[in-house]
Design an enzyme around this catalytic site. Structure first.
Site, PDB file in Angstrom:
ATOM      1  N   LYS A   1       3.479  15.983  10.241  1.00 25.87           N
ATOM      2  CA  LYS A   1       3.231  16.825   9.061  1.00 25.87           C
ATOM      3  C   LYS A   1       1.854  17.454   9.278  1.00 25.87           C
ATOM      4  O   LYS A   1       1.144  17.073  10.226  1.00 25.87           O
ATOM      5  CB  LYS A   1       3.296  16.024   7.760  1.00 25.87           C
ATOM      6  CG  LYS A   1       2.227  14.944   7.623  1.00 25.87           C
ATOM      7  CD  LYS A   1       2.349  14.259   6.261  1.00 25.87           C
ATOM      8  CE  LYS A   1       1.169  13.350   5.997  1.00 25.87           C
ATOM      9  NZ  LYS A   1       1.233  12.702   4.704  1.00 25.87           N
TER      10      LYS A   1
ATOM     11  N   GLU B   1       0.840  -1.197   0.000  1.00 27.19           N
ATOM     12  CA  GLU B   1       0.000   0.000   0.000  1.00 27.19           C
ATOM     13  C   GLU B   1       0.876   1.249   0.000  1.00 27.19           C
ATOM     14  O   GLU B   1       1.889   1.290   0.683  1.00 27.19           O
ATOM     15  CB  GLU B   1      -0.845  -0.047   1.291  1.00 27.19           C
ATOM     16  CG  GLU B   1      -1.977   0.887   1.308  1.00 27.19           C
ATOM     17  CD  GLU B   1      -2.751   0.840   0.014  1.00 27.19           C
ATOM     18  OE1 GLU B   1      -3.379  -0.183  -0.245  1.00 27.19           O
ATOM     19  OE2 GLU B   1      -2.711   1.830  -0.747  1.00 27.19           O
TER      20      GLU B   1
ATOM     21  N   CYS C   1       5.790   5.566   8.775  1.00 26.56           N
ATOM     22  CA  CYS C   1       6.295   4.703   7.695  1.00 26.56           C
ATOM     23  C   CYS C   1       7.743   4.949   7.288  1.00 26.56           C
ATOM     24  O   CYS C   1       8.548   4.014   7.289  1.00 26.56           O
ATOM     25  CB  CYS C   1       5.411   4.844   6.467  1.00 26.56           C
ATOM     26  SG  CYS C   1       3.823   4.081   6.698  1.00 26.56           S
TER      27      CYS C   1
HETATM   28  C1  UDX Z   1       4.651   7.964   3.604  1.00 28.07           C
HETATM   29  C2  UDX Z   1       4.712   7.716   2.101  1.00 28.07           C
HETATM   30  O1  UDX Z   1       4.663   8.977   1.421  1.00 28.07           O
HETATM   31  C3  UDX Z   1       3.549   6.810   1.658  1.00 28.07           C
HETATM   32  O2  UDX Z   1       3.667   6.513   0.279  1.00 28.07           O
HETATM   33  C4  UDX Z   1       3.605   5.515   2.463  1.00 28.07           C
HETATM   34  O3  UDX Z   1       2.549   4.653   2.107  1.00 28.07           O
HETATM   35  C5  UDX Z   1       3.574   5.822   3.961  1.00 28.07           C
HETATM   36  O4  UDX Z   1       4.640   6.717   4.284  1.00 28.07           O
HETATM   37  P1  UDX Z   1       3.255   9.547   5.231  1.00 28.07           P
HETATM   38  O5  UDX Z   1       3.918   8.868   6.371  1.00 28.07           O
HETATM   39  O6  UDX Z   1       1.799   9.816   5.292  1.00 28.07           O
HETATM   40  O7  UDX Z   1       3.468   8.713   3.875  1.00 28.07           O
HETATM   41  O8  UDX Z   1       4.001  10.935   5.075  1.00 28.07           O
HETATM   42  P2  UDX Z   1       4.749  11.745   3.931  1.00 28.07           P
HETATM   43  O9  UDX Z   1       3.819  12.706   3.313  1.00 28.07           O
HETATM   44  O10 UDX Z   1       5.490  10.845   3.036  1.00 28.07           O
HETATM   45  O11 UDX Z   1       5.809  12.558   4.827  1.00 28.07           O
HETATM   46  C6  UDX Z   1       6.755  11.866   5.639  1.00 28.07           C
HETATM   47  C7  UDX Z   1       7.639  12.838   6.370  1.00 28.07           C
HETATM   48  O12 UDX Z   1       8.541  13.480   5.465  1.00 28.07           O
HETATM   49  C8  UDX Z   1       6.894  13.969   7.081  1.00 28.07           C
HETATM   50  O13 UDX Z   1       7.501  14.222   8.332  1.00 28.07           O
HETATM   51  C9  UDX Z   1       7.075  15.144   6.152  1.00 28.07           C
HETATM   52  O14 UDX Z   1       6.980  16.382   6.793  1.00 28.07           O
HETATM   53  C10 UDX Z   1       8.487  14.889   5.635  1.00 28.07           C
HETATM   54  N1  UDX Z   1       8.770  15.533   4.341  1.00 28.07           N
HETATM   55  C11 UDX Z   1       8.065  15.162   3.232  1.00 28.07           C
HETATM   56  C12 UDX Z   1       9.795  16.479   4.239  1.00 28.07           C
HETATM   57  O15 UDX Z   1      10.453  16.824   5.232  1.00 28.07           O
HETATM   58  N2  UDX Z   1      10.055  17.028   3.021  1.00 28.07           N
HETATM   59  C13 UDX Z   1       9.379  16.692   1.894  1.00 28.07           C
HETATM   60  O16 UDX Z   1       9.688  17.226   0.828  1.00 28.07           O
HETATM   61  C14 UDX Z   1       8.345  15.731   2.004  1.00 28.07           C
END
Ligand code: UDX
Length: 438
Positions: free
Chosen positions: A327, A154, A267
């Site tokens: 986030k 997923e 994740c």
């Molecule tokens: C992530 C993956 O994106 C998703 O495909 C997977 O199924 C589960 O893990 P998620 O945990 O919801 O999803 O968060 P995501 O939006 O990926 O952000 C992860 C972390 O990275 C957050 O702390 C976010 O703030 C940080 N981030 C993201 C950054 O610091 N910079 C970015 O450019 C993008």
């Protein structure tokens, strides 16, 4: 066709609700009785946009039901999606206990079932786990054609779970025979409106696709954070402009190049750790993943460095933290950088006041009365010596320098998410991740 989903955490519940929204009769299963009772009353235990509303609708239309009884769910369904948690163990490695316990429960339930059953493993697993741990449990049933197991990872993001599940950007199906993969493909084609590319693989490749996907996203973030740290040593340099420029190269792409305090969530950190652990079991493995993790582990220290530069890192100081969630648009604080920062500040003898539109309840469970919880941004800033913006909530994007000047004792601001325009904060002491200082 009826399906069951075992493990109603974030992925499992979102999947159950969206399946029901697609018109599939769905049974949600979890061993937590309180959770099931609450779900029957349409009460969820985490926030996800539109999940509650859609849950109410599918409960009302009787497309979804909830139970603690695995046997009942297996007997009444044709396909079971396994979505139990695979957290990181305190001792390192991935916890596979829940996978094993549930597989044995499913096995017991299947013994009395006559019709063929498809078990779809959605939980994120280290490569070869399905082959070496799950398949042996079901060996006899598979041999006698009573069931099959496929891997179907997923890719949904928190905050976009409903959309990502209803309109996935790809579907990966890992199987050991064509028939079982075809069965799941048929289900997707029948119930999903917009079918993306379906990638068919063996079991281990499907498992590794999920790890690789998250590890690559983590690598992009650690890469841009490394550039951000360089920028901070070069007068006038700005990581945002660099990210924008390199993102224009289609080979790089603009997404996941936002510098910040480091990645958190349930994740990215877990899957990266899982990949590092797995890599250690193979000869001559790359050190790339360890470097990505190390950069992320060190990133909160860059915020402390900025505080030191501003002479704000001192025992007795009052610090305001804006944003606790890992986030925006979630109440989730799992692996959130805010936890590391607040622990550091408390240890150094500072007084911490926090604000977050959604995550304060979860934060209170960890920090209790050790910090102050402010319902509004202005009360959080009151009489403070330094403010750190840690989550990119839209409400903080509207802040201007007057707000900081008005409420803070000394208006020193660190934008760890790059949500404020530095030019508009020239009259206060303003620093940001990835912004060169004079
Ligand atoms: C992530 C993956 O994106 C998703 O495909 C997977 O199924 C589960 O893990 P998620 O945990 O919801 O999803 O968060 P995501 O939006 O990926 O952000 C992860 C972390 O990275 C957050 O702390 C976010 O703030 C940080 N981030 C993201 C950054 O610091 N910079 C970015 O450019 C993008």
């Amino acid at each position: 066709m009826k399906i069951s989903i075992i493990g109603l955490g974030f992925v499992g519940l979102s999947l159950a609700v969206t399946n029901a929204m697609n018109g599939v009769k769905t049974i949600g299963v979890d061993n937590n009785k309180t959770k099931i009772n609450n779900l029957k009353k349409c009460k969820t235990d985490f926030f996800e946009p539109n999940l509650d509303k859609n849950l109410r609708e599918v409960v009302k239309s009787k497309l979804i039901s909830f139970t603690n009884n695995v046997k009942e769910a297996i007997n009444e369904s044709d396909i079971t999606f396994l979505t139990v948690g695979t957290p990181t163990k305190k001792t390192g490695g991935i916890e596979l206990e829940f996978i094993k316990i549930d597989s044995h429960e499913i096995l017991n339930a299947l013994k009395s079932k006559k019709k063929h059953h498809l078990l779809v493993v959605k939980s994120t697993l280290p490569p070869l786990t399905t082959k070496t741990i799950i398949l042996p449990i079901f060996e006899n049933l598979i041999k006698s054609n009573k069931m099959d197991v496929v891997v179907n990872p997923e890719f949904l993001r928190e905050g976009f779970a409903i959309k990502d599940l209803l309109e996935p950007h790809l579907i990966v199906i890992g199987s050991y025979n064509k028939k079982s993969g075809d069965l799941l493909e048929k289900y997707y084609k029948k119930f999903y409106k917009n079918i993306p590319e379906i990638i068919r693989t063996d079991l281990a490749t499907a498992e590794l696709i999920k790890y690789s996907n998250n590890a690559f996203l983590a690598t992009k973030i650690s890469f841009i954070n490394s550039i951000a740290n360089l920028c901070q040593t070069i007068s006038g340099a700005d990581v945002n402009t660099i990210a924008y420029a390199i993102g224009k190269d289609p080979r790089i792409g603009s997404l996941f190049l936002k510098a910040g305090p480091g990645f958190g969530g349930s994740c990215l950190p877990k899957d990266l750790t899982g990949l590092i652990d797995y890599s250690k079991t193979v000869p001559n493995s790359s050190k790339l993943f360890e470097a990505v993790k190390m950069i992320n582990d060190l990133q909160p220290k860059r915020i402390i460095d900025l505080m030191r530069k501003m002479n704000a890192y001192a025992s007795g100081n009052s610090i305001s933290i804006l944003g606790l969630a890992f986030k925006k648009d979630t109440d989730d604080i799992r692996e959130a950088i805010s936890i590391k920062i607040v622990k550091n500040l408390l240890k150094a003898g500072m007084k911490v006041t926090v604000n977050d539109p959604m995550a304060m309840g979860n934060f209170e469970k960890i920090f209790q009365n050790k910090i102050i919880y402010s319902k509004s941004t202005s009360s959080c800033l009151k009489k403070s010596d330094c403010c750190i913006i840690l989550t990119e909530w839209d409400v903080y994007k509207k802040l201007n320098q007057n707000a900081f000047k008005k409420y803070m004792k000394t208006p020193k601001v660190i934008d760890a998410r790059r949500i404020l325009s530095p030019q508009k904060f020239s009259k206060i002491d303003f620093k940001a991740i990835g912004l060169g200082n004079d």
